[in-house]
Motif scaffolding. Structure first.
Motif, short mmCIF file in Angstrom:
data_model
loop_
_atom_site.label_atom_id
_atom_site.label_comp_id
_atom_site.label_asym_id
_atom_site.label_seq_id
_atom_site.Cartn_x
_atom_site.Cartn_y
_atom_site.Cartn_z
N THR A 161 -4.78 6.38 -2.45
CA THR A 161 -3.88 5.29 -2.09
C THR A 161 -3.60 4.44 -3.33
OG1 THR A 161 -4.75 5.26 0.16
CG2 THR A 161 -3.54 3.31 -0.56
N HIS A 162 -2.33 4.12 -3.54
CA HIS A 162 -1.90 3.32 -4.68
C HIS A 162 -1.46 1.95 -4.17
CE1 HIS A 162 -1.85 6.95 -7.21
NE2 HIS A 162 -1.54 7.54 -6.07
N TYR A 163 -1.43 0.97 -5.06
CA TYR A 163 -1.06 -0.40 -4.67
C TYR A 163 -0.08 -0.99 -5.67
CZ TYR A 163 -5.24 0.26 -1.90
OH TYR A 163 -6.17 0.77 -1.04
N SER A 217 0.84 -1.19 0.00
CA SER A 217 0.00 0.00 0.00
C SER A 217 0.88 1.24 0.00
CB SER A 217 -0.88 -0.03 1.26
OG SER A 217 -1.55 1.18 1.44
N ILE A 218 0.53 2.23 -0.81
CA ILE A 218 1.31 3.47 -0.92
C ILE A 218 0.33 4.63 -0.72
CG2 ILE A 218 2.81 4.84 -2.41
CD1 ILE A 218 3.31 2.05 -3.90
N ALA A 219 0.36 5.19 0.49
CA ALA A 219 -0.59 6.24 0.86
C ALA A 219 0.13 7.57 1.07
CB ALA A 219 -1.33 5.85 2.14
N PRO A 220 -0.44 8.66 0.59
CA PRO A 220 0.20 9.96 0.81
C PRO A 220 0.27 10.28 2.31
CG PRO A 220 -2.02 10.26 -0.05
CD PRO A 220 -1.73 8.80 -0.09
N VAL A 221 1.34 10.94 2.71
CA VAL A 221 1.48 11.36 4.10
C VAL A 221 0.55 12.55 4.33
CG1 VAL A 221 3.04 12.34 5.83
CG2 VAL A 221 3.84 10.53 4.29
N GLY A 228 3.33 6.01 -12.02
CA GLY A 228 2.21 6.95 -12.19
C GLY A 228 1.81 7.66 -10.91
N LEU A 229 2.74 7.77 -9.97
CA LEU A 229 2.44 8.44 -8.70
C LEU A 229 2.68 9.95 -8.81
CD1 LEU A 229 4.41 6.02 -6.35
CD2 LEU A 229 1.97 5.97 -6.84
N PRO A 230 1.88 10.73 -8.12
CA PRO A 230 2.19 12.16 -8.07
C PRO A 230 3.40 12.37 -7.16
CG PRO A 230 0.18 11.68 -6.83
CD PRO A 230 0.62 10.40 -7.47
N ALA A 231 4.15 13.43 -7.36
CA ALA A 231 5.28 13.74 -6.49
C ALA A 231 4.73 13.97 -5.08
CB ALA A 231 6.00 14.98 -6.99
N GLY A 232 5.51 13.54 -4.08
CA GLY A 232 5.09 13.78 -2.70
C GLY A 232 5.70 12.79 -1.74
N GLU A 233 5.26 12.90 -0.49
CA GLU A 233 5.69 12.01 0.58
C GLU A 233 4.65 10.89 0.74
OE1 GLU A 233 8.54 12.22 2.51
OE2 GLU A 233 9.11 13.78 1.07
N TYR A 234 5.15 9.66 0.91
CA TYR A 234 4.26 8.50 1.01
C TYR A 234 4.64 7.61 2.17
CZ TYR A 234 2.60 9.64 -3.63
OH TYR A 234 2.03 10.28 -4.70
N SER A 266 9.98 9.65 -0.14
CA SER A 266 9.75 10.85 -0.92
C SER A 266 9.86 10.50 -2.41
CB SER A 266 10.79 11.92 -0.55
OG SER A 266 10.56 13.09 -1.28
N ALA A 267 8.84 10.85 -3.17
CA ALA A 267 8.84 10.57 -4.62
C ALA A 267 8.81 11.89 -5.38
CB ALA A 267 7.63 9.72 -4.98
#
Length: 169
Positions: free
Chosen positions: A116-118, A84-88, A131-137, A156-157
């Motif tokens: 949330t991405h998977y 699971s990849i969730a924004p902070v 395909g993730l937006p830039a940011g902290e996850y 950080s992406a």
């Protein structure tokens, strides 16, 4: 997110899942259910404005590996697991903190799942999410073969770049 999910010696209840069966750090039962099933009720209300400011897609990637060592010290890959990849956010931070303390939290507001991405791991525990937006996850997973507690790392992406993470215990 990994730092938040690294639980102590306590047993963590079953990893919460979305209706489609995908695990998510932000999944919680309704408040009345959380008291009944032992999950910690959420204290942070869903922050609509904070999530509205987030993008849902982008050009960043996160790749990594999920594994855990068994009682004998052998490396056991998290094969066929969902990461699971969730924004902070303040909302996901609360969930990560509770999970890292060895407890489960009530299910997330469905609106949080939209962000949330998977990613699915291969036989060696490797995964990639594009395909993730830039940011902290918060990147989270668990090794089911060992009844592993959730493992969480904060990553950080950046757009156009690939961040790497190792989810290990």
């Amino acid at each position: 997110m990994l730092a938040l999910m690294l639980a102590g010696c306590q047993i963590v209840p079953q990893w919460p899942t979305t209706p489609s069966g995908e695990p998510s750090i932000e999944e919680l039962p309704a408040p009345d259910e959380s008291r009944r099933d032992g999950r910690v009720p959420r204290q942070v209300r869903f922050p609509e404005g904070e999530y509205a400011a987030l993008e849902k897609t982008g050009t960043a990637s996160i790749r990594g590996r999920l594994y855990q060592r068994d009682a004998r010290g052998n490396l056991v890959p998290g094969a066929g697991e969902t990461v699971s990849i969730a924004p902070v956010t303040t909302y996901s931070a609360e969930a990560a903190e509770v999970v890292l303390s060895g407890r489960a939290i009530a299910p997330a507001d469905p609106r949080a799942r939209e962000y949330t991405h998977y990613a699915r791991t291969d036989g060696d525990g490797n995964f990639v999410a594009n395909g993730l937006p830039a940011g902290e996850y918060y990147v989270a997973g668990r090794v089911s073969a060992l009844d592993g507690r959730p493992i969480i790392h904060q990553v950080s992406a950046r757009n156009g770049q690939t961040a790497s993470v190792t989810l290990e215990r």
